[in-house]
Design an enzyme around this catalytic site. Structure first.
Site, short mmCIF file in Angstrom:
data_model
loop_
_atom_site.label_atom_id
_atom_site.label_comp_id
_atom_site.label_asym_id
_atom_site.label_seq_id
_atom_site.Cartn_x
_atom_site.Cartn_y
_atom_site.Cartn_z
N HIS A 294 -45.23 -6.43 16.13
CA HIS A 294 -45.14 -5.07 15.60
C HIS A 294 -44.77 -5.07 14.11
O HIS A 294 -45.12 -4.14 13.38
CB HIS A 294 -44.08 -4.26 16.35
CG HIS A 294 -44.49 -3.76 17.70
ND1 HIS A 294 -44.63 -4.58 18.79
CD2 HIS A 294 -44.79 -2.50 18.13
CE1 HIS A 294 -44.99 -3.84 19.85
NE2 HIS A 294 -45.08 -2.58 19.47
N GLU B 5 -43.65 2.20 17.71
CA GLU B 5 -44.46 2.75 18.81
C GLU B 5 -44.72 4.25 18.66
O GLU B 5 -45.62 4.78 19.29
CB GLU B 5 -43.81 2.46 20.17
CG GLU B 5 -44.03 1.04 20.66
CD GLU B 5 -45.49 0.72 21.01
OE1 GLU B 5 -46.14 1.54 21.65
OE2 GLU B 5 -45.96 -0.35 20.61
N ASP C 50 -50.11 -7.35 24.60
CA ASP C 50 -48.81 -7.09 23.98
C ASP C 50 -48.13 -5.97 24.78
O ASP C 50 -48.76 -5.35 25.65
CB ASP C 50 -49.01 -6.66 22.51
CG ASP C 50 -47.68 -6.41 21.80
OD1 ASP C 50 -46.80 -7.27 21.88
OD2 ASP C 50 -47.52 -5.33 21.20
N SER C 51 -46.88 -5.70 24.44
CA SER C 51 -46.19 -4.59 25.09
C SER C 51 -46.76 -3.24 24.65
O SER C 51 -46.59 -2.25 25.35
CB SER C 51 -44.70 -4.64 24.75
OG SER C 51 -44.53 -4.58 23.34
N CYS D 45 -42.20 -10.76 15.51
CA CYS D 45 -42.61 -9.76 16.50
C CYS D 45 -43.88 -9.16 15.94
O CYS D 45 -43.92 -8.79 14.75
CB CYS D 45 -41.53 -8.68 16.66
SG CYS D 45 -42.08 -7.23 17.58
N CYS E 73 -47.68 -11.25 21.96
CA CYS E 73 -46.31 -10.76 21.99
C CYS E 73 -45.40 -11.98 21.84
O CYS E 73 -45.46 -12.90 22.65
CB CYS E 73 -46.07 -10.07 23.33
SG CYS E 73 -44.36 -9.59 23.60
N1 DGL Z 1 -44.85 -7.21 19.89
C1 DGL Z 1 -43.81 -7.70 20.76
C2 DGL Z 1 -43.32 -9.04 20.20
O1 DGL Z 1 -44.05 -9.65 19.45
C3 DGL Z 1 -42.78 -6.61 20.89
C4 DGL Z 1 -41.81 -6.79 22.01
C5 DGL Z 1 -41.18 -5.48 22.46
O2 DGL Z 1 -41.89 -4.68 23.06
O3 DGL Z 1 -39.97 -5.33 22.28
O4 DGL Z 1 -42.26 -9.53 20.53
#
Ligand code: DGL
Length: 259
Positions: free
Chosen positions: A184, A150, A7-8, A182, A70
């Site tokens: 997150h 984050e 993931d990011s 997402c 992600c």
């Molecule tokens: N967890 C990522 C997703 O599901 C986040 C993307 C981001 O970093 O903006 O899209």
């Protein structure tokens, strides 16, 4: 053998949470691209390049099942990843299972909260319509949420207002089902629930992706490892606060773009 998850940043931990319920001791290799988070405002070519490098790295470390945790890279890069690495590892993304669930349980009005890149890709909408053309899909790009999450503080007072501004237009469309598109966002599930009430079905892609795994015959009891491209110590603290049962033995800083 190992399950590679990327993931990011912290968002993929919501997938690790679901994975740990089924595979409590399985070796997981996690990659969080904390140097480049958020991904949501990046261009498709850059996202494909990043997902490609991270997937190659996870496979080089022994991952035979890769979960693109992600939504943003799942929407834009999954076909490229499967073409390039499909004979080395099984590659699954979060968009397909999430869209599938929305098509399964949506009544009429489906809401999608996601990053700008995910919304703009139109992939969720296309996948839902391919299964159910009687549903309306209402999207909301929630650019401010990932940077707030984050920080590791998912209870901040500021979040309530920010979330309300994103959710009110979806509520005005009378959505009956809401996709947290997402990874997150499930960290905000209770906050979202407080705003939308009990009647709306909330879809968590982490739960759907893990139940979509048909068979993973790992059984590898080696320690799980977490890599981040920036400040793994900081990530370790936040990860442990958000998900005490992540099961990672060690955290390392490593930028896949440099290896
Ligand atoms: N967890 C990522 C997703 O599901 C986040 C993307 C981001 O970093 O903006 O899209």
């Amino acid at each position: 053998m190992a399950i590679g998850v990327f993931d990011s940043g912290l968002g993929g931990l919501t997938i690790v949470k679901s994975l740990r319920e089924i595979y409590p001791t399985e070796k997981i290799i996690y990659y969080g691209d904390t140097l480049r988070v958020p991904y949501g405002g990046k261009k498709p070519e850059e996202l494909i390049h990043l997902a490609d490098r991270i997937t190659g790295f996870l496979i080089s470390q022994g991952a035979t099942l890769i979960i693109d945790a992600c939504n943003t890279t799942s929407a834009l890069a999954i076909d490229v990843l499967r073409d390039k690495y499909g004979d080395m590892a099984e590659i699954i993304g979060v968009v397909e299972p999430g869209a599938h669930k929305a098509a399964q349980i949506g009544k009429k009005q489906v809401g999608l909260m996601a990053t700008e890149a995910t919304v703009n890709s139109g992939v969720y909408q296309k996948k839902i319509f391919s299964k159910r053309d009687d549903l309306d899909v209402h999207t909301m790009a929630c650019a401010q949420l990932v940077p707030i999450i984050e920080t590791g503080d998912v209870d901040s007072y500021q979040l309530k207002d920010v979330l309300g501004a994103y959710l009110d237009p979806l509520l005005a469309e009378n959505v009956d089902t809401l996709v947290m598109g997402c990874t997150h966002y499930p960290f905000l599930k209770e906050r979202i629930r407080e705003i939308v009430g009990d009647e709306i079905c909330l879809i968590d892609p982490g739960v759907e992706v893990v139940s979509s795994i048909e068979h993973y015959g790992g059984g590898d009891m080696e320690p799980s490892i977490c890599y981040t491209s920036h400040d793994s110590e900081d990530f370790s603290e936040k990860a442990t606060t958000l998900l005490a049962g992540h099961g990672f033995s060690t955290f390392h800083t490593l930028d896949v773009m440099e290896v």
